[in-house]
Structures are given as C-alpha cells and as structure tokens.
Scaffold this motif. Structure first.
Motif, PDB file in Angstrom:
ATOM      1  N   VAL B  47      17.503  -7.117  17.084  1.00  0.00           N
ATOM      2  CA  VAL B  47      17.925  -8.864  17.073  1.00  0.00           C
ATOM      3  C   VAL B  47      18.201  -8.597  18.148  1.00  0.00           C
ATOM      4  O   VAL B  47      18.817  -9.008  19.360  1.00  0.00           O
ATOM      5  N   ALA B  48      19.294  -7.376  18.156  1.00  0.00           N
ATOM      6  CA  ALA B  48      20.788  -7.290  19.015  1.00  0.00           C
ATOM      7  C   ALA B  48      20.566  -7.249  20.747  1.00  0.00           C
ATOM      8  O   ALA B  48      20.427  -7.695  21.566  1.00  0.00           O
ATOM      9  N   LEU B  49      19.389  -6.085  20.523  1.00  0.00           N
ATOM     10  CA  LEU B  49      18.893  -6.292  22.135  1.00  0.00           C
ATOM     11  C   LEU B  49      18.559  -7.146  22.239  1.00  0.00           C
ATOM     12  O   LEU B  49      18.669  -7.454  24.255  1.00  0.00           O
ATOM     13  N   THR B  50      17.410  -7.731  21.748  1.00  0.00           N
ATOM     14  CA  THR B  50      16.879  -9.222  22.431  1.00  0.00           C
ATOM     15  C   THR B  50      17.737 -10.235  23.195  1.00  0.00           C
ATOM     16  O   THR B  50      18.184 -10.622  24.084  1.00  0.00           O
ATOM     17  N   THR B  51      18.642 -10.620  21.898  1.00  0.00           N
ATOM     18  CA  THR B  51      19.479 -11.093  22.388  1.00  0.00           C
ATOM     19  C   THR B  51      20.915 -10.785  23.715  1.00  0.00           C
ATOM     20  O   THR B  51      20.788 -11.719  24.253  1.00  0.00           O
ATOM     21  N   MET B  52      20.671  -9.212  23.363  1.00  0.00           N
ATOM     22  CA  MET B  52      21.956  -9.078  25.050  1.00  0.00           C
ATOM     23  C   MET B  52      20.948  -9.525  25.934  1.00  0.00           C
ATOM     24  O   MET B  52      20.577  -9.786  27.556  1.00  0.00           O
ATOM     25  N   TYR B  53      19.142  -8.974  26.150  1.00  0.00           N
ATOM     26  CA  TYR B  53      18.602  -9.097  27.714  1.00  0.00           C
ATOM     27  C   TYR B  53      18.178 -10.686  27.202  1.00  0.00           C
ATOM     28  O   TYR B  53      18.282 -11.013  28.157  1.00  0.00           O
ATOM     29  N   LEU B  54      18.086 -11.550  26.303  1.00  0.00           N
ATOM     30  CA  LEU B  54      17.927 -13.152  26.544  1.00  0.00           C
ATOM     31  C   LEU B  54      19.888 -13.310  27.337  1.00  0.00           C
ATOM     32  O   LEU B  54      20.243 -14.456  27.379  1.00  0.00           O
ATOM     33  N   GLY B  55      20.403 -12.383  28.117  1.00  0.00           N
ATOM     34  CA  GLY B  55      21.438 -12.915  28.362  1.00  0.00           C
ATOM     35  C   GLY B  55      22.929 -12.491  27.254  1.00  0.00           C
ATOM     36  O   GLY B  55      24.226 -13.132  28.353  1.00  0.00           O
ATOM     37  N   ALA B  56      23.048 -12.850  26.906  1.00  0.00           N
ATOM     38  CA  ALA B  56      24.166 -12.882  25.745  1.00  0.00           C
ATOM     39  C   ALA B  56      25.305 -11.940  26.151  1.00  0.00           C
ATOM     40  O   ALA B  56      24.602 -10.431  26.315  1.00  0.00           O
ATOM     41  N   PRO B  57      27.013 -11.916  26.030  1.00  0.00           N
ATOM     42  CA  PRO B  57      27.648 -10.637  25.662  1.00  0.00           C
ATOM     43  C   PRO B  57      27.266  -9.685  24.476  1.00  0.00           C
ATOM     44  O   PRO B  57      26.576 -10.130  23.930  1.00  0.00           O
ATOM     45  N   VAL B  58      27.697  -8.651  25.055  1.00  0.00           N
ATOM     46  CA  VAL B  58      28.022  -7.499  23.867  1.00  0.00           C
ATOM     47  C   VAL B  58      28.461  -8.093  22.493  1.00  0.00           C
ATOM     48  O   VAL B  58      27.240  -7.861  21.534  1.00  0.00           O
ATOM     49  N   TRP B  59      29.528  -8.018  21.848  1.00  0.00           N
ATOM     50  CA  TRP B  59      30.280  -9.155  20.962  1.00  0.00           C
ATOM     51  C   TRP B  59      29.031  -9.776  20.633  1.00  0.00           C
ATOM     52  O   TRP B  59      29.141 -10.187  19.375  1.00  0.00           O
ATOM     53  N   LEU B  60      28.635 -10.695  21.390  1.00  0.00           N
ATOM     54  CA  LEU B  60      27.862 -11.590  20.919  1.00  0.00           C
ATOM     55  C   LEU B  60      26.766 -11.001  20.216  1.00  0.00           C
ATOM     56  O   LEU B  60      26.068 -11.286  19.557  1.00  0.00           O
ATOM     57  N   ALA B  61      25.358 -10.145  20.962  1.00  0.00           N
ATOM     58  CA  ALA B  61      24.497  -9.789  20.708  1.00  0.00           C
ATOM     59  C   ALA B  61      24.877  -8.579  19.699  1.00  0.00           C
ATOM     60  O   ALA B  61      23.360  -8.627  18.152  1.00  0.00           O
TER      61      ALA B  61
END
Ligand SMILES: Nc1ncnc2c1ncn2[C@@H]1O[C@H](COP(=O)(O)OP(=O)(O)O)[C@@H](O)[C@H]1O
Ligand SMILES: [Mg+2]
Lengths: 232, 288
Positions: B47-61
């Motif tokens: 989920v962290a990987l995907t969230t980051m892929y969608l453009g979220a910053p690291v802390w949010l991912a």
C-alpha cells in the motif's frame, strides 16, 4: 428491581437451570443457597450475560436485559463479584481498582478508588503490588472493592466465602453487610448456607438446577429441608 | 567488520522485534498465533508503494501503509477470527494459514510477483559513525523502532486502555465485568499489532524490496522472536527480536550467509524443546 422469569439455561444438552423464577426488590439482601453443582453460578452468569439462557426473561428495573452483553449491564448499574475473585493477577492492586472504574471519568475514577479502598487498609498498603500476590481473603476484598468502583445499584456475589478461613469468612460478610446497609441491593450465592442465610432478608434454595424452597430468613431456618441439608 | 555486522544485526533485529510484537499482542488476547501476520507486513508495504506511485509524499505513503495494515488486521479479526471464538484453536490456525495464502495470491494478482523497491529519502545517504559509513535508512529504521517501542510502552503501562489490554490478556471474562467491551479491546489489539507489523514491512521495503511472499520469512522470524521472548511478553519480544537479528547477522558474517535463516530455526527449535516459556517468561507468578 431484578426479576428472573421462567429461566432455562443449558450447557449443550445438559440443563443447568430449569424454569427458574426469582426476584430481588430494591434495597433487599437476597441469598441463593445450594450444594456444589446446583446451578448457582450458572444463575448469576445468566443474569450477568456471561452465558446465554435458552429461554426466559430477565428484567432489571423493568428493562428487559435477557441476552444483554456483560459490559452493558455493568453500565446499567449491576455488576458481579465472580466465583474465585478473578482479580487480574499481574496488574497492581491499584490498577485492578482503577479498571473497575473504567467507565468513569479520570477524576471520578481516582476519587472512587480512594473511597472504595477506605474500608480495606490492606489494599492501600499494598496498592503497588501485583494482585496475584495477595492472599485469598485479600483478593476477595479487592474483588469486592473493585466491583464497588461503579457504585452498582445491584451487586451480585458468587461464593464470597469460598476457600477462606472461618475468621475471614466472617470478615468478608461483615463488609458485604456494610455495603448493604449503605444502600446497595445484594444478590449473593454461597455454599456456606449458615452465613448466607444469616446475612440475608430472604433466600432461595437451589437443587439440581431447580428452585426447591424460598422464604425469609426465619422461615428458612425452620424449614426441614434446609435444616437437614445445610445447617446440620 | 564486527561493528558492521552488529549494526546490520540491530537493523534486522529491529524489524524482527516489530514483527514479534504483533504475534505476542494477538496471542495475549486470543491465545492463538496469527499466522497471517506476515501478510499484514507485506500488505502494508504494498500500500505504501502504491500510494507513493500515485504521487503522495513519503511520510504520507508510509502512514497510509501502516494504517492499511492496522485495518487489515482489524478486518481479519472482525470478519473471521471473531466468528471462531469458541471453536478449537486448530480451526483458527488453519483459518489464519488460509488467509495468508489468499492475501499472498491477491497481492500477486494486483501487483505482480517481481520485487519492487520502496522509495526512501534516506537510502542514498550515508552517515559517518566513528569512521564507519552507515546507510542513513538503517539509522532511520533504528530510530523509528525505538520511538515505536516507547510509544507502545507508554500505551500499555501508562494509559487505562493499555491496562485494559493487559487485563484482557489475563482474564477476558473479568474484563467485561469492569464495564469494558472486550470485543473492542481485541479489535484495538489487532489494529495496533498489525499496524506495527505493517510498519516493519514498510521499513524494510527500501532495503529488501517489496514482493508478495516477503512476509513468509519475516513472519517466521518475528514468530521465533516472540517465542524466544516468551509468548505474550511484549518487552521480551522486543529484546528477543534484537537478539535474533544480531545472532543471525553474526552467523551470516562469520560462518556463511547461507546459514542466516537456519540460525532462527535452530533457535526456535531449541527454545521450544528446552525452554518453551521463552527466555524471559512471565514476570510474576500467579497465586490463587
Ligand atoms: N462451562 C460448562 N460447561 C458444561 N457444564 C457446565 C459448565 N459450567 C457448569 N456446568 C454444569 O452445570 C451445573 C451447574 O454448575 P454451576 O452453576 O457452576 O453450579 P454451582 O455454582 O452451584 O456449583 C453443574 O452440573 C456443572 O457441572
Ligand atoms: Mg459456583
């Protein structure tokens, strides 16, 4: 205040409570006596929502509480001091008390802990010790004090004298009498018929899951069956 | 060389410790081993990987990954384990293994089988510690682990809800008599244990990569550490996790890297045979 009507409770195929009808009036002290395995604990557990009755109706202050969850009943002003005390052995004496007041506000909780521990100096002396290190009698006192944290209107007690020396049995009953005199309605079950009958206003006699007798303290003391079976 | 292995070991051990917490906390309230815990670790990382892929910053991912892990654990309990409260423990164990397999296959279906690297802002930098270069992400893992341990210690011993979790692990029926909703306590325990497990997966994602079966070995190591620490003993699980990581790292460094995983299994067997209550056991004896 409490009314149990036509209660039947089963463990699988085994009937532990059969067509039970009992009631407790406000400010009354009622005892249930009966031999080991008569169904006393099952009766209290059915009332307290710890086991699910097969049929029957239980009301608390005219509200139907059959099949209510245990924690909800505690919030409605009824609680149980279970058989074998059931203190949390690895938590401190004080933490046991505080958990008893889980539903209170922080301020009330601390205030109540001071209040309920007042009659039990030993609990204050050993407040930071693990509750499992207390003696049986001390654990019983803790279990009673812990139940009082929510100022229950109706207090159920399961075998408060179990495993205690005669002197301690007397002391425990003295405390329960005090609580009753201060306005708590009490329903207690005990194998120790002598103490239980002496303490109560009214008592029921249980045998193999059925009610076999009831009456006021004096009536019961004269009853043959109680005389023979329990008071010797 | 020794310091090098030690640091590697502490990093690895931090991850095992975080994993062990989940096993031990769940065992505390339900007395069973959640063998799908490794898949929570994997799910959080994905989920962290995907969230980051969608453009979220690291802390949010990272936070999203951790929260999804908590949610996954919560749902597992709510939808499956709760229905089996009165069933034999073996049924629960089989259900857990079933859930693990379903989650692994689902992950493969959604994200594919090839390992992917989770981004970390620290990975590219090194820190000079006494003349030795240590990757900044390693330091990040150690610091986050220490913070989590402090927070957990605070929650368990300084809050009433934490005391309720402890109470539930000692006597769940009596917990309800305190006016506490035992189901809620169990849910919270699952959510916390799983959130911490997912965090472990997220922390290793940038180093060991993210893939559907990543939770299998991590789970086994975390489980080993929880057994070493004494099932149900949270501080024990933390210390044992660190010990296991360091031991493994030394075995890999000084004997052969092929022995890394064998070390954990040998320790697991030895503990189960010689000291099933774990190295630390329980703190107080029960007296009735
Ligand atoms: N969990 C249980 N499962 C099956 N049978 C039980 C269980 N608990 C109690 N019983 C049975 O129900 C009957 C009543 O038990 P109980 O209510 O504990 O009696 P008492 O408290 O009067 O000693 C006994 O015959 C006992 O063996
Ligand atoms: Mg009984």
């Amino acid at each position: 205040m409490l009314k149990v009507q036509g209660l039947n409770t089963y463990y699988g195929q085994v009937c532990a409570i059969e067509d039970m009808n009992i009631h407790v009036k406000e400010r009354e002290a009622v005892s249930v006596i009966g031999a080991n395995g008569a169904g006393k604990s099952t009766l209290l557990k059915s009332i307290m929502g710890e086991v699910r009755p097969k049929s029957g109706k239980i009301t608390l202050s005219d509200k139907t509480i059959t099949n209510s969850r245990t924690f909800r009943l505690v919030n409605h002003g009824m609680t149980l001091v279970p058989e074998g005390r059931q203190v949390f052995p690895y938590l401190s004496v004080w933490d046991n008390l505080l958990l008893g007041g889980y539903t209170l506000s922080t301020k009330e909780r601390l205030q109540m802990a001071e209040e309920v521990s007042e009659p039990f100096p030993i609990l204050r002396d050993r407040k930071n010790q693990a509750a499992g290190l207390l003696s049986g009698g001390e654990q019983q006192m803790l279990a009673i004090a812990r139940a009082m944290m929510v100022s229950p209107k109706l207090l159920l007690l399961d075998e408060p004298s179990m495993g205690l020396s005669p002197r301690l049995v007397y002391e425990v009953y003295e405390k329960i009498t005090e609580l009753h005199q201060r306005g708590t309605t009490i329903l207690l079950v005990d194998q120790n018929a002598e103490m239980a009958i002496d303490f109560c206003d009214r008592a029921y006699v249980l045998m193999a899951g059925r009610l076999v007798g009831e009456g006021t303290k004096d009536e019961l003391k004269d009853t043959e069956i109680v005389q023979k079976s329990y008071l010797g | 060389m020794i310091v090098d292995q030690l640091i590697n070991g502490i990093v690895l051990g931090s991850v095992y410790a975080l994993m062990a917490i989940g096993y031990t906390m769940v065992w505390n309230v339900l007395r069973f081993i959640n063998f799908a815990h490794g898949e929570v670790y994997m799910g959080g990382a994905f989920v962290a990987l995907t969230t980051m892929y969608l453009g979220a910053p690291v802390w949010l991912a990272y936070s999203c990954g951790m929260l999804s892990g908590a949610l996954l654990g919560y749902l597992m309990e709510k939808l499956v384990y709760k229905k089996m409260r009165t069933a034999p423990k073996l049924n629960l164990l089989i259900a857990a293994i079933g859930i693990a397999i379903v989650l692994q296959n689902s992950a493969q279906l959604i994200w594919g089988a090839s390992p992917e690297r989770l981004a970390s802002p620290f990975l590219a930098n090194n820190v000079n510690i006494g003349g030795m270069m240590v990757n900044q992400h390693y330091i990040f893992i150690i610091i986050v682990t220490i913070i989590v341990m402090f927070l957990l210690e605070f929650f368990m011993n300084r809050t009433l809800m934490g005391k309720a979790v402890q109470a539930a692990s000692q006597n769940i029926q009596a917990t309800e008599l305190m006016g506490i909703n035992a189901n809620k306590v169990i849910s919270i325990t699952f959510a916390i244990g799983s959130g911490v497990g997912a965090l472990a997966g997220i922390l290793v994602g940038p180093v060991f990569l993210v893939f559907p079966t990543m939770g299998v070995f991590a789970g086994l190591k975390g489980f080993t550490a929880s057994v070493m620490g004494g099932m149900g003993n949270i501080p024990g699980a933390m210390v044992a996790g660190l010990m296991l990581g360091v031991l493994e790292s030394f075995a890999a460094g000084f004997i052969s890297s092929g022995y890394r995983d064998a070390v954990a299994m040998v320790i697991l067997l030895a503990i189960l045979l010689l000291r099933p209550q774990g190295i630390f056991g329980k703190v107080v004896a029960e007296k009735v």
